[in-house]
Each structure stands twice: as C-alpha cells, then as structure tokens.
Enzyme design. Structure first.
Site, PDB file in Angstrom:
ATOM      1  N   HIS A  65       0.815  -1.217   0.000  1.00 28.20           N
ATOM      2  CA  HIS A  65       0.000   0.000   0.000  1.00 28.20           C
ATOM      3  C   HIS A  65       0.851   1.272   0.000  1.00 28.20           C
ATOM      4  O   HIS A  65       0.347   2.366  -0.254  1.00 28.20           O
ATOM      5  CB  HIS A  65      -0.942   0.008   1.214  1.00 28.20           C
ATOM      6  CG  HIS A  65      -2.301   0.534   0.906  1.00 28.20           C
ATOM      7  ND1 HIS A  65      -2.532   1.552   0.005  1.00 28.20           N
ATOM      8  CD2 HIS A  65      -3.528   0.167   1.366  1.00 28.20           C
ATOM      9  CE1 HIS A  65      -3.820   1.803  -0.067  1.00 28.20           C
ATOM     10  NE2 HIS A  65      -4.457   0.965   0.745  1.00 28.20           N
ATOM     11  N   ARG A  66       2.146   1.144   0.277  1.00 27.60           N
ATOM     12  CA  ARG A  66       3.028   2.312   0.206  1.00 27.60           C
ATOM     13  C   ARG A  66       3.367   2.648  -1.242  1.00 27.60           C
ATOM     14  O   ARG A  66       3.827   3.756  -1.537  1.00 27.60           O
ATOM     15  CB  ARG A  66       4.323   2.045   0.988  1.00 27.60           C
ATOM     16  CG  ARG A  66       4.111   1.853   2.487  1.00 27.60           C
ATOM     17  CD  ARG A  66       5.388   1.408   3.181  1.00 27.60           C
ATOM     18  NE  ARG A  66       5.840   0.102   2.720  1.00 27.60           N
ATOM     19  CZ  ARG A  66       6.859  -0.561   3.270  1.00 27.60           C
ATOM     20  NH1 ARG A  66       7.518  -0.031   4.283  1.00 27.60           N
ATOM     21  NH2 ARG A  66       7.214  -1.740   2.806  1.00 27.60           N
TER      22      ARG A  66
END
Length: 413
Positions: A386-387
């Site tokens: 998700h980064r």
C-alpha cells in the site's frame, strides 16, 4: 589480466554461502560460462560460472567454508601471469571476511581459507565422504551419517537415490524415517528448521510485519484459454506442451507494461520502476519454496517461456540452479492451481511491490445471458504494498489481466 572470482550475491538478503565443491582444480583451463564451483545458500545449491576464460591460478577457499558474499574465492588468469600483488589484497580481505577464518599467525600468501568445522558437518567439510551437494544437504537436514551409506554414483559417490533408499529402509524397519520418527501418542515433538525454512520464516515475518498489504480478487473466464491451449498442445511434443501457468506468466508480463507502478520495488523514500519485466515463479521444493525468474517475460513467446520455466523448475527441485535463475525478479506469481485451490492470498516478496496468487481453473455453474451453464473459471488475488499503490490501480491491473486471459489470442501476437 588476472580476474578475481567472488562469492555471488543471490538475492538482496543473502549474506553468505557455503562453498560445497570445486569443479575445477588449480592449473586447469576454464572457459567463460563454464561451471567453476557449487555453492549452497539458504535457498538452493547454485552453480557458479567463470566470468572469464583462462587458467585457474588459485583456489582461495576450501570446500565446506562459509563465505560472505563478494569475498574472493578464486583467481583466473594467464598461465604465466604474475599474481602476487593480487594475492596480497585477497589474503588480507579473506582473513577478515570468511567465517571461521581466524589464524593465530600470519598465513602464507594465497593460502586457502580453512572451513569451519563442527561435529555435524566435519566429515563433509573434510572431504572424507564423496557425495553430491544435494545428497549432503538432505543428509544434514535429516541428521543422517553419510559415512555409513554406500554410494551408487560414479566412483562410489553418494547421490540422492542412496539417501532416499536409506530412508525407505528405515521406514520399513521402524515404521517412520529416523529423522521424523513420531513420539508416543500424547507426546509432542521438536523438529529443527532447515536453512531454507529459516530463510522463509525470516523473510515472511519481515514482509508481513513491515509491508502494509491489501488484496484484490478477480474471477477470470478461462474457456477460450483452455480451448486454445488444447489446440496448441495437440501440435507439440510431450516435453514442450504449454501449461496454464505459462499463459499466465506472459499475460501478467504484458499487463505490467501498462502498470509500471506494480512492476516496481519499494526503496524507503522512493519507488523504483523497473525497465524490465522479470516474473518470479514460486516453486515448491523439499522443505519450502524457491522462486525462479523468467527474465524479460514480456518479450518472449509462450514456447520460450514454457521451456525456460520447465528447465528452471527441474533444477530447483533437484536442488541445483544457476545464479541467474533465482535473482532479479520484479513481480512474482504463486500458483497453487494444481492443488485444487479455489483462492488464496500470498505474502509479498520484498522489495517487490506486488505478488499474484493464482487458484485452480475449474468447471463451475455460471450464468450467461440469463441461462445456467458450465464454464471454466479461475480466481486470482493480487497482494500489493500500500506504500506503492492503491486499490483502484490494482483493480485496473486485474481488469487488464482479464483482457489477456479471456482473449488469449493476444498472447500469441
């Protein structure tokens, strides 16, 4: 000019490897690309190829030594070349670097680094028992004494079938292999982790605890692909037939061209988008998993992908792969379809941004134009860091993947 051969770094987390066996002796000629030695990492036994042609002037590390990556292990040069200056630098660096090398007095120039000796591996390190690297590894993992095994290989060398024969004989005598004998009912047992299992435990713990995963699942219509595969395979010999996974590898590679943010690595304060599409394929091996890498998968036809993956998977399961076969992946696929798995989610292989988990292609009841009929369907789940990316981009990728899987003629042009 003399060339120093170093312990290769196979994967970003590899710190050291064990030099299992030299395939060339000092004074022998070696050509570029020829196998020079076999090394064992916590993942596999790997063949190290010579980076230059010449004469093996000096072997700097003994068989059985545990060697940190980038440590000099051999010198290759011309037969009459002076290598003393190189040797001085090598000796100094090796004294500091190689595990177990702690001389009490200055060593002569270019002395080999002694192998660290422990009770468990002393016979192997000392070279008293002739055995293949795979046989040695299995013996270590199962606690077997190689000195008590009669080898059936060339020159009495112990090979895998000898180890398996001993295990079968033990099973017949006591009901279970000695290394995994079961305790009496009601009692527990302690099973030590192999080096590969330890590596997997370390990597997956780090990945799951430090990488924020999210997951997107999509169901694909596989009727056309299944039919096309059958048509193609009818024209191919048995050893060249295509698997469903070969189609998936190429489809994923082509889809990644349109989503470079998923063909990437997370690097702290930046994302590195790779200029190549190298697909890592998870392979089940004894005691764990190993990832082999199909390089430039977006540039290769299906038959080439199939041939390369077959070769690498066979090598992985035999416990012997080439360094380039297991390094450099930019995106991974884990396919459990052959185990009748409907759907699952995989853990990302850092520093990669994503991994695709593939289930079985199966015939199920489906609704088409208001009618219930039988159709081929396959579920796949992408796990994403998700980064690096968000749900919308991952969902769009899965839709684009459908374009290739559901219209597989695109994979042939």
């Amino acid at each position: 000019m003399a060339e120093i051969i170093k312990m290769p770094k196979l994967g970003f987390d590899m710190a050291e490897g064990t030099l299992v066996r030299w395939l060339k002796k000092e004074g022998e000629t070696v050509t570029k690309g020829e196998v020079l030695a076999e090394i064992e990492t916590d993942k596999a036994t790997v063949e190290v190829e010579a980076s230059v042609s010449g004469v093996v002037r000096k072997l700097l590390v003994d068989e059985g030594a545990v060697v940190p990556v980038n440590t000099p292990i051999a010198i290759v040069g011309a037969a009459d070349e002076v290598i003393e200056a190189i040797g001085e630098k090598v000796s100094a660096s090796n004294e500091k670097a190689v595990v177990g090398a702690q001389p009490s007095a200055p060593s002569p120039k270019l002395d080999r680094v002694p192998a660290p000796v422990t009770e468990a591996v002393a016979p192997l390190a000392a070279g008293l028992v002739k055995a293949s690297p795979l046989a040695k590894r299995i013996a270590r993992e199962r606690g077997l004494d190689l000195s008590r095994i009669q080898g059936s290989g060339p020159g009495g060398r112990i090979v895998r079938r000898d180890i398996e024969k001993l295990i079968r004989e033990q099973f017949a005598v006591i009901g279970e292999p000695s290394s995994v004998s079961r305790p009496p009912s009601g009692e527990g047992e302690t099973v030590p982790l192999t080096k590969l299992r330890q590596a997997i435990a370390r990597r997956m713990s780090e990945a799951k605890s430090s990488v924020p995963h999210f997951y997107i699942t999509h169901e694909y219509k596989m009727d056309t692909l299944i039919a096309l595969r059958a048509q193609i395979n009818a024209y191919l010999p048995e050893n060249e037939k295509l698997s469903v996974n070969d189609f998936i590898i190429r489809a994923v590679a082509l889809a990644l061209r349109e989503f470079p943010n998923l063909n990437a690595s997370f690097a702290g304060d930046k994302v590195v988008r790779h200029g190549v599409v190298n697909i890592g394929v998870a392979v089940a091996v004894e005691g764990g998993l190993l990832t082999v890498v199909c390089k430039d998968a977006d540039q290769k036809p299906l038959r080439q992908i199939a041939a390369e993956v077959k070769r690498m998977v066979a090598g992985a399961r035999e416990g012997k792969v080439k360094p380039e076969d297991i390094e450099g992946s930019t995106f991974s696929i884990s396919n459990l379809g052959m185990f009748d798995v409907e759907n699952f989610a995989a853990i990302i292989n850092p520093p990669e941004a994503a991994i695709l988990a593939v289930g079985s292609a199966r015939q199920v009841p489906v609704v088409e134009d208001g009618q219930i009929q039988i159709g081929w369907r396959m579920k796949a789940t992408i796990s994403v860091n998700h980064r690096v990316s968000d749900g919308a981009e991952a969902a769009q990728f899965m839709q684009t993947l459908a374009k290739y899987l559901e219209e597989p003629i695109r994979l042939l042009v």
